[in-house]
Design a protein around this motif. Sequence first.
Motif: not given
Length: 165
Positions: A30-43, A45-51
């Motif tokens: 695989t290309n590694g692991t994305k943590t729950f927090e990594d995905i939250l922050k990326a999702s 990003h640029g939103s008014t919703l805080d991760y």
Amino acid sequence: MALKLRVKKTLFKRKIEGVTQEGYIGRVITNGTKTFEDILKASTHGSTLDYREAELACKMLIDGIADSIKQGYIVDLGVLGKLYPAVSGTWKQDPEELAIGDMKPKVNYKPGDDIAGAVKAARLSWTTEEETDENAVDDDDDNTNTGTGGNTGGGNTGGGGDLTP
């Protein structure tokens, strides 16, 4: 952009008619692991919703999903797919030969059409030793996997799971 999967030749031991035999299967690197927090922050990003707000909402949703599965429901996760209670067991020609004691409860996952399509259309290539070393998974995979049964091959070889269909 099409999914590209690198495959490593991996030692796999299985019992065939009571005799342990060594062979090889393909295992996805695989290309590694994305943590729950990594995905939250990326999702978010640029939103008014805080991760952290999204994290709370997601954790509440996950609790609801877990509770529903524990109650025997199929959980439809939209584009992600479905989780559902299932059993694995032996195959018999005569239904009277099936024994409830041979059944093992489990949870199955069926990917959504978009995910299934992306994986099925993935371009496969053999990995190099350098890539394998860089992306090795440090789970309980010691490259001495074992399986049972006839020469049916390995279907689920991406994450060290069982190879039953």
